[in-house]
Structures are given as structure tokens and as C-alpha cells.
Design a protein around this motif. Structure first.
Motif, PDB file in Angstrom:
ATOM      1  N   LEU A  50       0.756  -1.148   0.186  1.00 42.37           N
ATOM      2  CA  LEU A  50       0.153  -0.126   0.149  1.00 42.37           C
ATOM      3  C   LEU A  50       0.774   1.262   0.091  1.00 42.37           C
ATOM      4  N   MET A  51       1.824   1.196   0.821  1.00 44.51           N
ATOM      5  CA  MET A  51       2.806   2.347   0.865  1.00 44.51           C
ATOM      6  C   MET A  51       3.545   2.534  -0.457  1.00 44.51           C
ATOM      7  N   TRP A  52       3.966   1.520  -1.315  1.00 46.47           N
ATOM      8  CA  TRP A  52       4.480   1.915  -2.528  1.00 46.47           C
ATOM      9  C   TRP A  52       3.473   2.408  -3.654  1.00 46.47           C
ATOM     10  N   LEU A  53       2.375   1.742  -3.278  1.00 45.89           N
ATOM     11  CA  LEU A  53       1.144   2.214  -4.466  1.00 45.89           C
ATOM     12  C   LEU A  53       0.921   3.783  -4.075  1.00 45.89           C
ATOM     13  N   TRP A  54       0.811   4.132  -2.923  1.00 43.34           N
ATOM     14  CA  TRP A  54       0.611   5.520  -2.651  1.00 43.34           C
ATOM     15  C   TRP A  54       1.737   6.532  -3.245  1.00 43.34           C
ATOM     16  N   PHE A  55       2.933   5.885  -3.000  1.00 43.61           N
ATOM     17  CA  PHE A  55       4.101   6.724  -3.253  1.00 43.61           C
ATOM     18  C   PHE A  55       4.236   6.680  -4.781  1.00 43.61           C
ATOM     19  N   THR A  56       4.000   5.792  -5.594  1.00 43.69           N
ATOM     20  CA  THR A  56       3.705   5.628  -6.943  1.00 43.69           C
ATOM     21  C   THR A  56       2.564   6.725  -7.538  1.00 43.69           C
ATOM     22  N   CYS A  57       1.497   6.717  -6.689  1.00 44.64           N
ATOM     23  CA  CYS A  57       0.539   7.722  -7.066  1.00 44.64           C
ATOM     24  C   CYS A  57       1.184   9.431  -6.786  1.00 44.64           C
ATOM     25  N   THR A 100       3.518  -3.535  12.856  1.00 43.43           N
ATOM     26  CA  THR A 100       2.234  -3.217  12.380  1.00 43.43           C
ATOM     27  C   THR A 100       1.483  -2.000  13.012  1.00 43.43           C
ATOM     28  N   VAL A 101       1.730  -1.808  14.159  1.00 40.69           N
ATOM     29  CA  VAL A 101       1.196  -0.618  14.741  1.00 40.69           C
ATOM     30  C   VAL A 101       1.812   0.678  14.292  1.00 40.69           C
ATOM     31  N   GLN A 102       3.080   0.754  14.290  1.00 44.99           N
ATOM     32  CA  GLN A 102       4.007   1.903  13.842  1.00 44.99           C
ATOM     33  C   GLN A 102       3.804   2.132  12.305  1.00 44.99           C
ATOM     34  N   MET A 103       3.704   1.079  11.670  1.00 47.96           N
ATOM     35  CA  MET A 103       3.620   1.378   9.971  1.00 47.96           C
ATOM     36  C   MET A 103       2.069   1.975  10.000  1.00 47.96           C
ATOM     37  N   THR A 104       1.134   1.248  10.625  1.00 47.38           N
ATOM     38  CA  THR A 104      -0.254   2.092  10.528  1.00 47.38           C
ATOM     39  C   THR A 104      -0.189   3.586  10.882  1.00 47.38           C
ATOM     40  N   ASP A 105       0.712   3.742  11.934  1.00 42.10           N
ATOM     41  CA  ASP A 105       0.579   5.301  12.146  1.00 42.10           C
ATOM     42  C   ASP A 105       1.153   6.195  11.023  1.00 42.10           C
ATOM     43  N   ILE A 120      -3.687  15.414  -2.539  1.00 43.83           N
ATOM     44  CA  ILE A 120      -3.802  14.142  -2.977  1.00 43.83           C
ATOM     45  C   ILE A 120      -4.668  13.283  -2.124  1.00 43.83           C
ATOM     46  N   THR A 121      -5.788  12.399  -2.403  1.00 41.54           N
ATOM     47  CA  THR A 121      -6.419  11.633  -1.661  1.00 41.54           C
ATOM     48  C   THR A 121      -5.566   9.914  -1.835  1.00 41.54           C
ATOM     49  N   LEU A 122      -5.512   9.510  -0.872  1.00 43.57           N
ATOM     50  CA  LEU A 122      -4.762   8.192  -0.924  1.00 43.57           C
ATOM     51  C   LEU A 122      -5.523   7.230  -0.028  1.00 43.57           C
ATOM     52  N   PRO A 123      -6.313   6.494  -0.924  1.00 42.40           N
ATOM     53  CA  PRO A 123      -7.668   5.501  -0.317  1.00 42.40           C
ATOM     54  C   PRO A 123      -6.905   4.470   0.458  1.00 42.40           C
ATOM     55  N   LEU A 124      -7.623   3.961   1.341  1.00 39.01           N
ATOM     56  CA  LEU A 124      -7.238   2.623   1.927  1.00 39.01           C
ATOM     57  C   LEU A 124      -8.105   1.399   1.369  1.00 39.01           C
ATOM     58  N   TYR A 129     -13.584   3.402  -3.772  1.00 36.88           N
ATOM     59  CA  TYR A 129     -13.069   3.642  -4.880  1.00 36.88           C
ATOM     60  C   TYR A 129     -11.419   3.104  -5.061  1.00 36.88           C
ATOM     61  N   TYR A 130     -10.992   2.005  -3.996  1.00 30.58           N
ATOM     62  CA  TYR A 130      -9.657   1.675  -4.089  1.00 30.58           C
ATOM     63  C   TYR A 130      -9.366   0.785  -5.104  1.00 30.58           C
TER      64      TYR A 130
END
Length: 141
Positions: A50-57, A100-105, A120-124, A129-130
Motif C-alpha cells: 500500500l505504501m509503495w502504491l501511494w508513493f507511485t501515485c 504493524t502498529v508503527q506502520m499504520t501510524d 492528493i487523496t490516498l485511499p485505504l 474507489y480503492y
């Protein structure tokens, strides 16, 4: 030599991966401190994806290389002070060391910053519309 075991409490019963008596028998004579801390899992592959998908966006929308985006957010949100040769140095942490907790934060902070600072809206994954978001940016990673 440090001893470590996993302790789990389920329905009021405590279970350990190793016998406490056995672990103590492996120690040299001396004083020891016993510390119990909540076990956390390392970040998940889906969090990393998810992080890398967001960074690609962000890369596509701003023209900034996604690795630079990653480094920017690590520097912004994972900074810590360290002392090297007696001098204070600021170090940007790495997402690979997060649980996992730190990554979520971290992801929540990235999402909020991208919305506030970049528009920029980054969806979960649970967002409406994910799937469309994945279709738009996944092939560009």
C-alpha cells in the motif's frame, strides 16, 4: 546470554513457548531483570505494498521520484536523534524496521500530509474507489 520466550494469555490462561525454569537454568549466577512487553508483528507485506502504491501515485501526480517521496516521508515522520562519537546526529528511520502498529501510524501520517499539502487523496483498501485507484497506479510501480 539473554533468554527470550513468547508468553501468550488466552481466555485467562498463560502459555509460554519455553519453560521459565529451563530459561533460568541456562543463566549464569548474577542479578537479572525480567521485562514483559507486548509482542508486535513486523509490518505486513500488504502495508508495504500500500505504501509503495501511494508513493507511485504521488510520483505520477507531482513528478517526484517515488524513492524520493519515500525518503522524504521517512525523514519527516521517522526522524530520531542519535549520538555518534559524542555528537548528536539526526537520523531518518526506515519503514522496514516498523511493526504493524508503527506502520499504520506512519501510513496515517502520509495519508494526512498528502491530502493537506499536496491535495492528493490516498485511499485505504476499505474505501469505495480503492479498486479503481489500484487499476490507475498499480501497473506503474
Amino acid at each position: 546470554m539473554a533468554q527470550e520466550a513468547i508468553l501468550e494469555k488466552v481466555k485467562g490462561e498463560v502459555h509460554m513457548s519455553k519453560s521459565f525454569d529451563f530459561m533460568c537454568s541456562q543463566l549464569r549466577n548474577g542479578r537479572y531483570r525480567v521485562k514483559i512487553e507486548r509482542f508486535t508483528e513486523p509490518r505486513t507485506l500488504s502495508q508495504n505494498a500500500l505504501m509503495w502504491l501511494w508513493f507511485t501515485c504521488i510520483e505520477q501526480e507531482t513528478g517526484t521520484d517515488k524513492q524520493d517521496v519515500h525518503d522524504y516521508y521517512c525523514n519527516l515522520f521517522l526522524r530520531r536523534a542519535s549520538y555518534i562519537k559524542g555528537k548528536e546526529t539526526v537520523i531518518a528511520g526506515s519503514t522496514s524496521k516498523l511493526n504493524t502498529v508503527q506502520m499504520t501510524d506512519f501510513l496515517n501520517k502520509v495519508q494526512a500530509d498528502a491530502a493537506a499539502e499536496l491535495g492528493i487523496t490516498l485511499p485505504l483498501p476499505a474505501d469505495r474507489y480503492y479498486n479503481e485507484f489500484i487499476n490507475e497506479y498499480q501497473d506503474r510501480r
